[in-house]
Every structure is written in C-alpha cells, then in structure tokens.
Motif scaffolding. Sequence first.
Motif, PDB file in Angstrom:
ATOM      1  N   TYR A  22       1.846   5.193  -0.181  1.00 54.51           N
ATOM      2  CA  TYR A  22       1.723   7.018   0.879  1.00 54.51           C
ATOM      3  C   TYR A  22       2.504   7.790   0.511  1.00 54.51           C
ATOM      4  CZ  TYR A  22      -1.013   3.331   3.822  1.00 54.51           C
ATOM      5  OH  TYR A  22      -2.245   2.972   4.390  1.00 54.51           O
TER       6      TYR A  22
ATOM      7  N   ARG B  15      -3.015  16.324  -1.905  1.00 53.29           N
ATOM      8  CA  ARG B  15      -4.332  15.536  -2.582  1.00 53.29           C
ATOM      9  C   ARG B  15      -4.989  15.812  -3.774  1.00 53.29           C
ATOM     10  NH1 ARG B  15      -7.259  15.296   3.933  1.00 53.29           N
ATOM     11  NH2 ARG B  15      -6.007  13.206   4.415  1.00 53.29           N
TER      12      ARG B  15
ATOM     13  N   LYS C  73       0.529  -1.747   0.072  1.00 48.97           N
ATOM     14  CA  LYS C  73       0.144  -0.264  -0.058  1.00 48.97           C
ATOM     15  C   LYS C  73       0.688   1.177  -0.309  1.00 48.97           C
ATOM     16  CE  LYS C  73      -4.438   1.306   2.278  1.00 48.97           C
ATOM     17  NZ  LYS C  73      -5.135   0.419   3.384  1.00 48.97           N
TER      18      LYS C  73
ATOM     19  N   HIS D  80      -2.023   8.909  11.164  1.00 52.23           N
ATOM     20  CA  HIS D  80      -2.840   8.951   9.747  1.00 52.23           C
ATOM     21  C   HIS D  80      -2.668   6.781   9.222  1.00 52.23           C
ATOM     22  CE1 HIS D  80      -3.775  12.737   8.094  1.00 52.23           C
ATOM     23  NE2 HIS D  80      -2.520  12.804   8.747  1.00 52.23           N
ATOM     24  N   ILE D  81      -1.705   6.552   9.655  1.00 50.70           N
ATOM     25  CA  ILE D  81      -1.405   4.695   9.082  1.00 50.70           C
ATOM     26  C   ILE D  81      -1.536   3.961  10.065  1.00 50.70           C
ATOM     27  CG2 ILE D  81       0.478   3.529   7.877  1.00 50.70           C
ATOM     28  CD1 ILE D  81       1.621   5.537   6.285  1.00 50.70           C
TER      29      ILE D  81
ATOM     30  N   PRO E 184      -4.780   7.544  -3.423  1.00 52.24           N
ATOM     31  CA  PRO E 184      -5.593   7.915  -2.792  1.00 52.24           C
ATOM     32  C   PRO E 184      -5.928   8.848  -2.136  1.00 52.24           C
ATOM     33  CG  PRO E 184      -6.129   5.522  -2.496  1.00 52.24           C
ATOM     34  CD  PRO E 184      -4.846   5.952  -3.141  1.00 52.24           C
ATOM     35  N   LYS E 185      -6.248  10.177  -1.861  1.00 55.53           N
ATOM     36  CA  LYS E 185      -6.608  10.955  -1.019  1.00 55.53           C
ATOM     37  C   LYS E 185      -6.028  11.055   0.830  1.00 55.53           C
ATOM     38  CE  LYS E 185      -9.751  14.997  -2.859  1.00 55.53           C
ATOM     39  NZ  LYS E 185     -11.052  15.992  -2.932  1.00 55.53           N
ATOM     40  N   ASP E 186      -6.586  10.209   1.031  1.00 50.64           N
ATOM     41  CA  ASP E 186      -6.328   9.016   2.555  1.00 50.64           C
ATOM     42  C   ASP E 186      -5.091   9.013   2.626  1.00 50.64           C
ATOM     43  OD1 ASP E 186      -7.212   7.190   1.366  1.00 50.64           O
ATOM     44  OD2 ASP E 186      -8.206   6.467   2.680  1.00 50.64           O
ATOM     45  N   GLN E 187      -4.819   8.468   1.697  1.00 49.17           N
ATOM     46  CA  GLN E 187      -3.115   7.964   1.893  1.00 49.17           C
ATOM     47  C   GLN E 187      -1.390   8.947   1.738  1.00 49.17           C
ATOM     48  OE1 GLN E 187      -4.570   3.620  -0.167  1.00 49.17           O
ATOM     49  NE2 GLN E 187      -2.639   3.836  -0.217  1.00 49.17           N
TER      50      GLN E 187
END
Lengths: 338, 338
Positions: A196, A207, A194, A259-260, A217-220
Amino acid sequence: MHKRVIFLLLLVLFFFSCKKSDTLTVPTTENKQTENSISGDPLPSWNNGPLKEDIIAYVEKVTKKGGTDFIPIEDRIATFDNDGTLWAERPYVQELFAFYQVKKMVGANPSLAQKQPFKAVIEKDKSYFEKGGDKALIQLVGATHTGMTEDEFETSVNTFFKDAKYPGKNVPVKQIRYQPQLELLNYLRANGFKTYIVTGGTIEVVRAISQDFYGIPKDQVVGTSFKYKYDNAKNTIQRESVLDHFNDKEGKPVGIQLHIGERPVFVCGNEGGAGDIAMLKYSQGNKYPSFQLLVNHNDSIREYSYQEKDNLSLSTAAKNKWHVVSIKDDWKKVFADK
Amino acid sequence: MHKRVIFLLLLVLFFFSCKKSDTLTVPTTENKQTENSISGDPLPSWNNGPLKEDIIAYVEKVTKKGGTDFIPIEDRIATFDNDGTLWAERPYVQELFAFYQVKKMVGANPSLAQKQPFKAVIEKDKSYFEKGGDKALIQLVGATHTGMTEDEFETSVNTFFKDAKYPGKNVPVKQIRYQPQLELLNYLRANGFKTYIVTGGTIEVVRAISQDFYGIPKDQVVGTSFKYKYDNAKNTIQRESVLDHFNDKEGKPVGIQLHIGERPVFVCGNEGGAGDIAMLKYSQGNKYPSFQLLVNHNDSIREYSYQEKDNLSLSTAAKNKWHVVSIKDDWKKVFADK
C-alpha cells in the motif's frame, strides 16, 4: 486546521524557494533486471551489507511455514510513504500539479491572471502567500483541487502526468522513482505481502499513477482527501472545498485503520518532515514480528541532502531500533531508468 | 445527522418488533459444489432462465479479449451491499451485535442495568427509544461501538461472531448467507473481478467476517465509520463517539470514491430500505458496460417477504432497466449450508 495550513504554506513557500541549481542525477540505463535474474538477488540495486541482509532475513523468517514467526498471508500488510520514500520530494510532485492547474485555468480564462491566488502564482509572488496566510492558501487549494467533479479532476491529473517534467532535471516524473524501492515492493509482493501507499499527498493524485509507477492498485492508496458529495441529478461525485482527512503524521495510523483495517507489519517512511514516525511506531505495536524502515536523505550528489531541524525521525528510529536506509551507502543505484 | 438518527431509530425499533414467529428456512445439505463441477455451471443455485443467462452473457462479453465491450482487469470492480444482499437482514446482524455488547457490559458491571440506555435494552423498553429520540440512540451507539480502542472493539466483534445465533432459527450467523450470492462472488472473481462489500453497517463489524464468510479481504469492505483518533501514548487507535461517514443511500457512491477510487461496473443491492439506489445508478454512469442487480425479497416461505412502502427501489430498477432477482423464482436454494 491550523497544522494543515502550516503544512500547505511550507509546501508553497518551498516551491518558490526552489533554486534552479537543484539537479537530479539520473544514472545511465543499466539492465538491473537482467542482473537480478542471473544472480538471483531480489534487491540488485541495494548494496550488500547488514541492512539488505536484515530485510531478506525478516521476509524469510515471517514467510517460513510452521516457523514461530510465520505471518498468515492476509496479515502481510506493507505500507510505504510516497514523497521522499518511493520518489523524490524536492519539490513535491503535488505542488507541480497545483501550479499546473493554475496555469491551465489561467490559459482557459486569461482574466484569472489578474485575480488572486492565480496572480501570485503566475508572478511567483511569494509575499502574497506569506501575507495572506490561511485565507490565500485555502483559496489556492480550493481553486485547483476542488469545485469540480471527480471525473474532471481525474482527467486533469492524468493529463498533468502525461507530460510533467521534474524541475532541475528535464526528466519525466516517472524517472524520479527510486529503483531500490521498486525492487523492494516487488520482493515483498513475491512473498505474499500486499503493498500500500500511505501518503500525505491527496489520494486521487497518487492513484492516477500508482498502478503504472508502482504496481499498486488505486484502492491500495491511502491519502489526504477532501469531502465528496454525490450529485444525484448529475450522477457524479462533486469535490468540495473542505479537507476531510489530512493523512500525515498521526493521521497516518487513522488512514490505515479506515482503509486497510489492520496494523501493517512492514512500514517504510523517510526523514525530512517527520511525517512517518506515527505510522512506523504503529506497526511496531503489531502482534506479529514487524519491520520499520526509514530513508535518510544524505546523498547530495545523486539525490538530495536534507534533515529535520530537530532530527526527530532519526532519533526516534535510533530509540526504537528501526532500520535506516542511508541512500549514500545502501543504494547502488538511486533512480529508475524509465 | 437527522437522517442517520432516523435510520438508527428504525433499526432499534425493528429489533423490538421482531416476532418470535419469524422463521428462517435453511435447506438440508446438498452438495451443489459437486453438481457444479460435473455440470460446469458456475451458478448452480440459480435457476436457469433469462436472469442467469444475462449475468453469464455480461461476464463473457466484458472479459472477451479484443471484444468491443472488453473491460481491463483493473477496472472490473464489483460491489455488493451486505444486509439483504449477501445475508438476511431480518433482523440486522449489526443490531444483534449492539445488544450483545449491552449484555456483555451489563454482565461485567451489573449496576449498568439500572442506567439508560442499558436498562431499556435489558427490559426491552421500546418506549425509552421512542421518547428519547436522538439523544437515547446516540447514547446507545456511543456506549456499544465507541469509547474503546480498535483492538478492544475487534476482540468484541470476533467473540460475538463465534457464538452468535440468528433469531427465529437456531443457526449460526454464517448460515444466513445466500448460497447463490456466494457462487456469484466466486464466478466474478474467477473472471478477474475484484469484489467489494459496500455496506450501511459499520465497517469493522463486517470486516471481522468478510474473509471467512465471503472470501473478501478487510480492505475491500466499505462501510459506515466513526471518527478515529491515534493515541500516541498508548500507540492505539481510539474509537470516538462521532459518526464520520454514514455509508447508506447517497453515502455509498462517496464511500466507493474514498475507498475504491472508481465507479464499479457490477453492482448488486436489494430492495427493502432503498439503500442501494444511488450505488446502482452510480455504476450505470460507468464508461464501460455495467450491470445492475437488485434482490427482491418476495419469498415468505424460504426467506422473508417485505417491500418499501413507496416501492422506490423496484420502480427505479424498472425505469433504469436494472436486473431484478426474484428470490422466489430465481434462486434454487437460498441459504448456504455452513
């Protein structure tokens, strides 16, 4: 607060000091994708050699089911810095956005051109920021990045990216992305990682382009953030003029935890501002085998050449046996075509 | 700070006031999965009726390519509260963890049993927290959730969940998950929605079980967080005794902006603490068609029955035409088997 202000000061001063002669060499179109499909090489823009071999050997080792170095798919976390790691940072795109905002605001309200900090930006008055220090800079960031709703800010960022050209070379910002890194991101994702972005830039600015530019994606995206406030009457998020988290240096492991929620196993940063040392070191404390990669900007012909005064990132890399990308020697091609 | 403290105070007092007669009815094993495969019903534990029809109609409408209500896959963001929405909240699992921590710490260092706030917890001395107010509570949370490294905290949380039983009924915590919600999460994901937990609980406690319990990765959990500090010498994250973000009520849209970066289109919360009103309202401001779902705890036989004194969540739902789940009438089965 002091360090943050110094960073912003350096950022603004760097913008003013940009020479017109800075050029960006973007190679002519070559269909590397086709070459890739034919050769089966997942990293066609990386020159063959020990570094490329090490990257591939690492990925193969940790994805081999039943192997002693196997990493379960949910723990294959790969984090990349953005400025100087995924795209060029001379100057920072974030700076271009700040000055774009100033011009837009002055366009809408010409009397602002007589007011600071707008006046200084419009007149390229470096001394204003040198003399004004903290206060002038907080003024500038406050005026361009906050005091509006999230929806308004996002619209601004999207409009900026639509037409933005990179200084020194008349190319859209999208063409300052590093082609070898796009291949590396794809290669990692194809192997269950994944990916980031963990950037010192403000989170919403990155983002706005992360999915389109990098497939992320934005949330990454983990980045510097301002305080938000939910406005119940307007049902919107208001951006307040207070820095919430500064996601650089030792702020990066903190942003990663928030965040992660776990240590990355694969980290890539760059030398130039010593911003990624803590994140690289943090990943090395992983219980799984990890990989650290540091981009060295040593290609004055095709990209830029710059070093830290104390050489801290490179010396820390040597000490901790991190892998170093020599742009000059390891990258067959530097920039993405479009 | 005041509101946060009130929340924690209520939380602790609730724990002490839990009656032994509180029971949790867990139905006997039924293989709904098989029934599902045969009938083709994506929500077999939801009773047929207008609510189930509305959920399915919404999902079909927004995923129909070329339809006027189509939502691109990257914008199919679904957020769920956790306590009282995905699992039971009488009492909060987070409370069980706080008291587990106290017992563990006293076990390792028996002299703590003579010190506050440990003494009050061990002796179930409600008056200590009533009298001590803010100070006593900050002491308790500080002592049990902070002042250690992230790695140490994670180990504690994992160990707690391994053996934790839910009070009133001798079942593992995993069995207080709501079966209809597990089906709804799966159904949304099967239709391209990215599912997130947006909880008032602390982020790491929920992350410890989010993948296993709900199929939701750690980085898709948004919650209450403490300040972190990167310790360069030890290469770890230290949990500091300062609340960073309280992710309840108007904190939820803020947490969503920080972690996800856009308004959700599908939101599910519950009545009981008025904690989800802002998040439900925020999603309704989406430019895409959105769906709001509020769980009403009205089943004293199979689950619990409780209301807000002012009925705010339910009255806001009625005013804004949100969908309300009547556990009693809409859920064929309440709890997951294992």
